[in-house]
Design a protein around this motif. Structure first.
Motif, PDB file in Angstrom:
ATOM      1  N   LYS A   1       0.835  -1.211   0.000  1.00  0.00           N
ATOM      2  CA  LYS A   1       0.000   0.000   0.000  1.00  0.00           C
ATOM      3  C   LYS A   1       0.865   1.255   0.000  1.00  0.00           C
ATOM      4  O   LYS A   1       0.550   2.239  -0.687  1.00  0.00           O
ATOM      5  CB  LYS A   1      -0.932  -0.009   1.211  1.00  0.00           C
ATOM      6  CG  LYS A   1      -2.157  -0.886   1.040  1.00  0.00           C
ATOM      7  CD  LYS A   1      -3.132  -0.682   2.196  1.00  0.00           C
ATOM      8  CE  LYS A   1      -4.422  -1.457   1.945  1.00  0.00           C
ATOM      9  NZ  LYS A   1      -5.432  -1.207   3.004  1.00  0.00           N
ATOM     10  N   ILE A   2       1.948   1.227   0.753  1.00  0.00           N
ATOM     11  CA  ILE A   2       2.849   2.379   0.781  1.00  0.00           C
ATOM     12  C   ILE A   2       3.449   2.601  -0.609  1.00  0.00           C
ATOM     13  O   ILE A   2       3.488   3.732  -1.118  1.00  0.00           O
ATOM     14  CB  ILE A   2       3.955   2.172   1.837  1.00  0.00           C
ATOM     15  CG1 ILE A   2       3.346   2.251   3.249  1.00  0.00           C
ATOM     16  CG2 ILE A   2       5.072   3.201   1.676  1.00  0.00           C
ATOM     17  CD1 ILE A   2       4.307   1.876   4.363  1.00  0.00           C
TER      18      ILE A   2
ATOM     19  N   LEU B   1      -3.352   6.083   3.916  1.00  0.00           N
ATOM     20  CA  LEU B   1      -3.308   4.773   3.274  1.00  0.00           C
ATOM     21  C   LEU B   1      -4.652   4.059   3.320  1.00  0.00           C
ATOM     22  O   LEU B   1      -4.813   3.008   2.686  1.00  0.00           O
ATOM     23  CB  LEU B   1      -2.245   3.889   3.943  1.00  0.00           C
ATOM     24  CG  LEU B   1      -0.796   4.401   3.901  1.00  0.00           C
ATOM     25  CD1 LEU B   1       0.116   3.448   4.671  1.00  0.00           C
ATOM     26  CD2 LEU B   1      -0.308   4.562   2.463  1.00  0.00           C
ATOM     27  N   ASN B   2      -5.618   4.627   4.056  1.00  0.00           N
ATOM     28  CA  ASN B   2      -6.910   3.945   4.229  1.00  0.00           C
ATOM     29  C   ASN B   2      -7.670   3.798   2.918  1.00  0.00           C
ATOM     30  O   ASN B   2      -8.415   2.834   2.719  1.00  0.00           O
ATOM     31  CB  ASN B   2      -7.776   4.700   5.239  1.00  0.00           C
ATOM     32  CG  ASN B   2      -7.207   4.619   6.641  1.00  0.00           C
ATOM     33  OD1 ASN B   2      -6.642   3.596   7.031  1.00  0.00           O
ATOM     34  ND2 ASN B   2      -7.341   5.704   7.409  1.00  0.00           N
TER      35      ASN B   2
END
Length: 416
Positions: free
Chosen positions: A275-276, A401-402
């Motif tokens: 995700k990052i 990041l949600n």
């Protein structure tokens, strides 16, 4: 014609493969090597341009590390320092492991020995998973030119002594056949897999006098002369870094999916890692990219130690230190961020022709690999959370990041 194109340019082969127009890949293929190591003329070193000067952070600023926090081998790198490290300048100073009091100390006798090594074949064994395998087909010239350095921890040294003959030289150095055993005391990480990344990625930090290095994983038996390897993968094409492409995956998101399926690291942490990268613009691999793949086979790495390749190795290691120890996920990301870095990614079938693969004496297994939910880390009562590595996964990230949705991936191979 198709065969000729595929042999000539592996990027063409990659594009055709994504279209489903290629046959099953060979496991091994012949390597176009020179016939005689003695006939090889060693070229002049590649000049350093940008960066021209590379320095390393050896102690953290107090602003980055709490005075009571323990020294870390990889340091307490801030998100801002991480971001700035990808901005090229003539003179650069970056985190690159080997922080003061962070662990992984070599014995003085090995430091002294390594100072004479300009050409290095390096390998490593950690947590007693292997015994050294002797290289085969090594010419007399290469035996004189190269240092064969096997980096081990104390657990592995004891295991090796119990299973094979270890000879002690007059200078106090320890030898198994052609391999000089280099012991790292005070392992910097809780996870043996992460400890193994130190000599693998930071070869230039452990052996700073080395001009060229070939890394091979500890379970491999090298069967090609190292001078022939340098000529084939570096000097012939004027490259400074060479690594093989992965046999099955081209996208890091494909590789991450395979890692989760095979339980090679905690699934929620793999997702967070990805995700990052996705938030920071890392896309799925496509034929439009400048590389034939974003995913390497990292068990063999061939390098000239220029400032640019050293910088790349530092930034690659920093990602492994901050996030998961699955270095094949970080490699493509650092290539994406460091656009000026050029390297040679060679065919996987050649990679498999460089060595004989041996089984580990026992299979690595860690409880963290079976974690399915972040809730299992709460309170860390089970000791699942690493205390000295992967801390970027537990540090508040400077972005939302949600809302990140990882790209969907299709399993391209039953073996992948």
């Amino acid at each position: 014609m198709l065969t000729a194109l595929c042999k000539k340019d592996s990027k063409v082969l990659g594009i055709l493969d994504t279209m489903g127009l290629t046959t099953k890949q060979q496991h091994r293929c012949s390597i176009p090597l020179m016939d005689d190591p003695d006939a090889i003329v060693i070229p002049k070193r590649t000049p350093d341009t940008i960066p021209k000067f590379l320095k390393y952070v050896l102690e953290d600023d107090q602003g980055n590390a709490n005075e009571k926090s323990q020294p870390l081998f990889g340091g307490h790198q801030s998100w801002k320092q991480r971001e700035n490290s990808f901005k090229l300048n003539t003179t650069m100073k970056v985190h690159c492991g080997c922080m003061k009091n962070g662990g992984a100390e070599m014995e003085a006798v090995d430091v002294k020995y390594a100072k004479k090594c300009r050409f290095v074949v390096a390998s490593g064994i950690f947590d007693g998973y292997d015994t050294p395998h002797q290289p085969y087909n090594i010419s007399l010239r290469s035996r004189k030119l190269f240092c064969f350095l096997m980096v081990v921890d104390e657990v592995s040294l004891d295991f090796i002594k119990q299973n094979v003959t270890v000879r002690e030289a007059s200078d106090g150095g320890k030898w198994v056949g052609i391999w000089r055993l280099v012991t790292l005391h005070h392992p910097p990480y809780d996870e043996p897999r992460r400890n193994g990344k130190v000599p693998k990625i930071l070869t230039h930090r452990l052996f700073p006098q080395a001009q060229y290095s070939i890394w091979i994983d500890g379970k491999m038996e090298l069967i090609v002369d190292p001078l022939l390897i340098l000529e084939r993968y570096l000097w012939r094409g004027k490259h400074t870094f060479a690594i093989a492409c992965h046999k099955h995956h081209r996208s890091i998101y494909e590789e991450a999916d395979a890692i989760k399926r095979r339980k090679r690291y905690a699934r929620p942490l793999i997702d967070l890692h990805m995700k990052i990268y996705h938030y920071e613009g890392m896309e799925l691999w496509s034929p439009k990219k400048r590389t034939i793949s974003d995913v390497p086979e990292g068990a063999v790495i061939i390098r000239e130690h220029t400032t640019m390749t050293n910088l790349f190795s530092c930034l690659w290691f920093n990602e492994v230190n901050l996030f998961t120890p699955r270095d094949q996920l970080s490699f493509g990301y650092v290539v994406y961020r460091l656009e000026e870095f050029k390297f040679f990614m060679f065919p996987n079938c050649e990679y498999n022709s460089l060595f004989i693969l041996h089984r580990h004496t026992r299979e690595h297994s860690s409880v963290v690999e079976w974690v399915k939910s972040l809730d299992e880390f709460k309170g860390n009562k089970t000791g699942l959370k690493e205390s000295r590595g992967g801390l970027g996964l537990w540090t508040p990230y400077p972005g939302d990041l949600n809302s990140v949705q990882l790209p969907s991936v299709k399993r391209t191979s039953p073996a992948g």
